[in-house]
Write an enzyme that holds these catalytic residues in place. Structure first.
Site, PDB file in Angstrom:
ATOM      1  N   PHE A 140       0.857  -1.185   0.000  1.00 32.81           N
ATOM      2  CA  PHE A 140       0.000   0.000   0.000  1.00 32.81           C
ATOM      3  C   PHE A 140       0.893   1.236   0.000  1.00 32.81           C
ATOM      4  O   PHE A 140       1.657   1.458   0.936  1.00 32.81           O
ATOM      5  CB  PHE A 140      -0.954   0.066   1.202  1.00 32.81           C
ATOM      6  CG  PHE A 140      -1.872   1.267   1.090  1.00 32.81           C
ATOM      7  CD1 PHE A 140      -3.046   1.204   0.354  1.00 32.81           C
ATOM      8  CD2 PHE A 140      -1.522   2.479   1.674  1.00 32.81           C
ATOM      9  CE1 PHE A 140      -3.858   2.323   0.203  1.00 32.81           C
ATOM     10  CE2 PHE A 140      -2.333   3.608   1.519  1.00 32.81           C
ATOM     11  CZ  PHE A 140      -3.504   3.524   0.786  1.00 32.81           C
ATOM     12  N   ASP A 225       9.182   3.020   1.944  1.00 33.88           N
ATOM     13  CA  ASP A 225       7.976   3.793   2.254  1.00 33.88           C
ATOM     14  C   ASP A 225       7.719   3.659   3.753  1.00 33.88           C
ATOM     15  O   ASP A 225       7.211   2.647   4.224  1.00 33.88           O
ATOM     16  CB  ASP A 225       6.783   3.277   1.439  1.00 33.88           C
ATOM     17  CG  ASP A 225       5.513   4.087   1.718  1.00 33.88           C
ATOM     18  OD1 ASP A 225       5.513   4.901   2.669  1.00 33.88           O
ATOM     19  OD2 ASP A 225       4.523   3.900   0.985  1.00 33.88           O
ATOM     20  N   LYS A 254       2.239  11.155   7.180  1.00 30.97           N
ATOM     21  CA  LYS A 254       1.332  10.907   8.315  1.00 30.97           C
ATOM     22  C   LYS A 254       1.747  11.658   9.587  1.00 30.97           C
ATOM     23  O   LYS A 254       1.441  12.826   9.716  1.00 30.97           O
ATOM     24  CB  LYS A 254       1.151   9.408   8.516  1.00 30.97           C
ATOM     25  CG  LYS A 254       0.333   8.801   7.353  1.00 30.97           C
ATOM     26  CD  LYS A 254      -0.226   7.425   7.603  1.00 30.97           C
ATOM     27  CE  LYS A 254      -1.242   7.090   6.520  1.00 30.97           C
ATOM     28  NZ  LYS A 254      -0.922   5.921   5.710  1.00 30.97           N
TER      29      LYS A 254
HETATM   30  C1  LIG Z   1      -1.072   5.999   4.223  1.00 29.61           C
HETATM   31  C2  LIG Z   1       0.057   5.531   3.421  1.00 29.61           C
HETATM   32  C3  LIG Z   1       0.418   6.170   2.226  1.00 29.61           C
HETATM   33  C4  LIG Z   1      -0.402   7.285   1.602  1.00 29.61           C
HETATM   34  O1  LIG Z   1      -0.493   8.410   2.408  1.00 29.61           O
HETATM   35  P1  LIG Z   1      -1.627   9.504   2.086  1.00 29.61           P
HETATM   36  O2  LIG Z   1      -1.251  10.645   2.994  1.00 29.61           O
HETATM   37  O3  LIG Z   1      -2.939   8.886   2.431  1.00 29.61           O
HETATM   38  O4  LIG Z   1      -1.516   9.834   0.649  1.00 29.61           O
HETATM   39  C5  LIG Z   1       1.544   5.737   1.563  1.00 29.61           C
HETATM   40  N1  LIG Z   1       2.266   4.708   2.041  1.00 29.61           N
HETATM   41  C6  LIG Z   1       1.946   4.064   3.176  1.00 29.61           C
HETATM   42  C7  LIG Z   1       2.803   2.949   3.659  1.00 29.61           C
HETATM   43  C8  LIG Z   1       0.817   4.441   3.901  1.00 29.61           C
HETATM   44  O5  LIG Z   1       0.468   3.775   5.000  1.00 29.61           O
END
Ligand SMILES: *Cc1c(COP(=O)(O)O)cnc(C)c1O
Length: 400
Positions: A140, A225, A254
């Protein structure tokens, strides 16, 4: 308006891309939220880790208020006095060399993909248009069209094509499959050190070290990520720190906005991010004064190590309590980040979150799992309150 009226309004006037629990929140403080009826709920979701420091942490609110009274936006056509300090402090906290500020997590991942491709053409010598990026199954990384192009989740992908080419998917946790997928045109490997949305999946021990080795052997960038796993969630500033592994680029987001506003960034090697030249990439709101002021306050909180330590210690307690529960098949995760696999034959799915809400606990279920990821300010007795509620729901009994 009462809660039913609020829900009806949302239902009538908003896109139906979410299916929220029937709770209408109006206040938050620390690990707790209050609804329009004055009912209090323990927050076990923490805004998918955007609320690592809890709701309205005083230091973060103070930084936001102070900046609100000074300067909120300039655009990147001009310098402002929060920008350089933010970039330096975030880089120093994370042991990286350069920062590209952005807003959402998806924007940071997109930016990392663009940087990796440009690096491949300019530095690795990949023929223009041929760069490949290797990603993991069940990943994700956000919701943009390029990012969902390499999602393996039909719900995230179906009927949103045509898709962006240039991505190869290999099974997560399988280093040999990863090595086999790398070609002379591979720009980068893009992975979550722990797969959050897949169900807090921790890879086999040594996997991330092997990924680093494979990238070194093949002159490929390692892009981590850490949008969800980063910034103290797992008990370390970055989840890769647990393995002593360094990525070339990281996406963070986040929690970087302190639960106040969206703040994200690509951080990493100066010689890699340095491939971007003026005009080649940008963002109207990226690195704005409000974002930088709040981001600096977040970095100050993380620099104390207190939140990383809370996640380690209270996380161990959370995991031990959850794994002892009747009706729990497995508990995965690290630090204050757990995914509870509900045993077969027990209440699962949405009715679990609904029953938890009735007991004053807000949580997110996914099929037969329950995500437990509270704000890192949660206390031991609040963990007990949450786990007792989960025990009550899984046990099927009612305790008042
Ligand atoms: C939430 C998330 C994203 C995307 O972040 P947004 O601020 O919702 O665009 C990307 N990578 C990971 C691992 C995430 O948990």
């Amino acid at each position: 308006m009462n809660d039913q009226e609020h829900i009806a309004l949302a239902d009538r006037w908003s896109a139906h891309n979410y299916h929220p629990l029937p709770v209408v929140l109006s206040h938050g403080a620390g690990a707790w939220m209050t609804d329009v009826n004055g009912r209090r709920y323990l927050d076990l979701l923490a805004g998918y880790s955007a609320l690592n420091f809890g709701h309205r942490h005083p230091a973060l609110v103070a930084a936001a208020k102070e900046q609100l009274d000074r300067l909120t936006l300039t655009g990147r056509a001009f310098h402002h006095d929060q920008f350089g300090p933010f970039c330096r402090e975030l880089a120093e906290l994370t042991g990286t060399e350069m920062v590209l500020p952005a807003n959402s997590g998806a924007e940071a991942v997109e930016s990392a993909v663009k940087i990796a491709r440009k690096w491949a053409y300019q530095v690795k010598g990949v023929p223009e248009g041929a760069a490949e990026i290797v990603v993991a199954g069940d990943n994700f990384h956000g919701r943009t069209t390029t990012i969902i192009s390499f999602s393996t989740d039909p719900e995230a992908r179906d009927e949103f094509g045509p898709f962006t080419p240039g991505f190869t998917v290999v099974p997560y946790g399988d280093a040999e499959a990863l090595r086999a997928a790398i070609t002379g045109n591979t720009a980068a490997v893009l992975l979550e050190p722990i797969q959050g949305e897949a169900g807090v999946v921790v890879p086999p021990k040594g996997y991330l070290t092997e990924v680093r080795q494979i990238c070194d052997d093949t002159n490929t960038l390692f892009v981590a990520d850490e949008v969800q796993s980063g910034l103290a969630r797992t008990g370390a500033t970055l989840a890769l720190d647990h393995e002593g592994v360094r990525a070339d680029l990281y996406a963070v987001g986040k929690a970087l906005g302190g639960g106040i506003l969206p703040v994200s960034a690509v951080i990493g090697r100066a010689d890699v991010i340095g491939v971007l030249k003026p005009g080649e990439h940008g963002s109207t709101f990226g690195g704005n004064p409000m974002a930088c002021a709040v981001g600096r306050a977040v970095v100050r909180l993380l620099a104390t190590g207190e939140f990383q330590e809370r996640s380690r210690e209270l996380g161990a307690y959370l995991h031990s309590r959850l794994s002892e529960l009747d009706g729990v098949a497995e508990v995965r995760g690290r630090g204050l980040w757990a995914s509870v696999e509900i045993a077969e034959g027990r209440t699962a799915g949405r009715s679990v979150s609904e029953a938890l809400a009735e007991r004053g606990v807000l949580c997110k279920e996914f099929h037969s799992t329950l995500r437990v990821a509270p704000p890192l300010v949660i206390t031991r007795s609040e963990i007990d309150f949450g786990v007792d509620a989960i025990a009550g729901v899984l046990g099927g009994g009612h305790r008042g």
